[in-house]
Design an enzyme around this catalytic site. Sequence first.
Site, PDB file in Angstrom:
ATOM      1  N   SER A 181       0.703  -1.015   0.144  1.00 59.78           N
ATOM      2  CA  SER A 181       0.139  -0.024   0.238  1.00 59.78           C
ATOM      3  C   SER A 181       1.062   1.635   0.080  1.00 59.78           C
ATOM      4  CB  SER A 181      -0.745  -0.070   1.236  1.00 59.78           C
ATOM      5  OG  SER A 181      -2.081   0.747   0.812  1.00 59.78           O
TER       6      SER A 181
ATOM      7  N   ASP B  41      -9.818  -4.887  -5.272  1.00 57.27           N
ATOM      8  CA  ASP B  41      -9.300  -3.661  -4.490  1.00 57.27           C
ATOM      9  C   ASP B  41      -9.735  -2.359  -4.463  1.00 57.27           C
ATOM     10  OD1 ASP B  41      -7.636  -1.981  -3.285  1.00 57.27           O
ATOM     11  OD2 ASP B  41      -5.671  -2.766  -3.890  1.00 57.27           O
TER      12      ASP B  41
ATOM     13  N   HIS C 159      -7.693  -4.990  -1.276  1.00 63.88           N
ATOM     14  CA  HIS C 159      -6.997  -4.322  -0.674  1.00 63.88           C
ATOM     15  C   HIS C 159      -6.461  -6.048   0.775  1.00 63.88           C
ATOM     16  CE1 HIS C 159      -4.378  -1.396  -0.954  1.00 63.88           C
ATOM     17  NE2 HIS C 159      -4.366  -1.319   1.078  1.00 63.88           N
TER      18      HIS C 159
END
Length: 266
Positions: A96, A220, A248
Amino acid sequence: MAHQIETAPGVHLHVEDEGSGKPVIFIHGWPLNEAMFHRQKQAVIENGYRYIGIDLRGFGRSDQPEENYIYDTFASDILAVVKELELEQYTLVGFSMGGPVAIRYAVKYAGEQLEQLFLLGPAAPSFTKRMGYSLGMEKEDVDDLMEAIDEDREKALQDFGGNFFYQDVSEEAKQELFDLSMQASKQATISAAEALRDEDLRDEAGHIRVPVTIFHGRHDAICEYGFAEELEQRIPTVTVVPFEESGHGLHVEEPDKLNDELLQRL
C-alpha cells in the site's frame, strides 16, 4: 531479535530481525505497522530467509515525532536501517503506502545491494486523481478522511477498514487491522495521509532498474487494480500477479498464494 535504530536525531525505528539467509525487508501500509506481515514473516523464516520488518516513524513501536511524514523521509529512514544492519543482496517489499515509499527508496537511495522490489497493492504511482491521471481517490476525499481522523480517529479508521477486504474475513482479522491502525500516532496518521494525497511517482517509476513484481487484488477498493496496470506501463522491469479473490488485504485474503508467489521469486 528487535532493534531500536536511530535514523535521525531523536528518531528511533522499531525493527524486527529474525531468521537467517538473504534479507527480505517489509514496509507496511498506512496506518499499520510491520506486525501486519506475521503470516509472511513465518513463511520467510521457515524457508531460509531473514525477515526484516520496519515500523515506519510514527507507526507501531517506532518513535512518533511531530513532523516529517513524507515519502522521502520514510525512504531515507529505510536507508539508515539498511546501513546499520549492513544488509546485502536484499529484496524490498512494500504494501500500500509502503509501495510508493519502496519505489522512492529504489530510485533515490538504493545501491547495488537491492536485488528486487515486490509491491503489494501499491498506492502508486499516485493515490489520487490529477491532471492526466484518472485513477484513485479525489484529493478532496482524502481531505475529508484527514478531517474525520482529527475529529474521531476510531470511527474514521473503522469506516476506512470497511473497504479493506473483498472476502468475508473473520472478525479477528478485522479487529487486527483496527488494532494495528490505532498503534500509530494521530499526527502520523493524518500527515502520512497528506503525503498519500500529494505525492506523484509517475515519472519516478520509470527509473527503477531492478526487477519488480506487483501483487494486486482484482477487487481492491482502496488502491484500485488500475494502479498495477498503470505501473506496468511505466516500469520497464515489471511483472504483475493478479489476486482474483482479494481486495486490498491480499496478505489476509489469499495468504498462501501470496507466500508461495513471494517465495518462488526470492
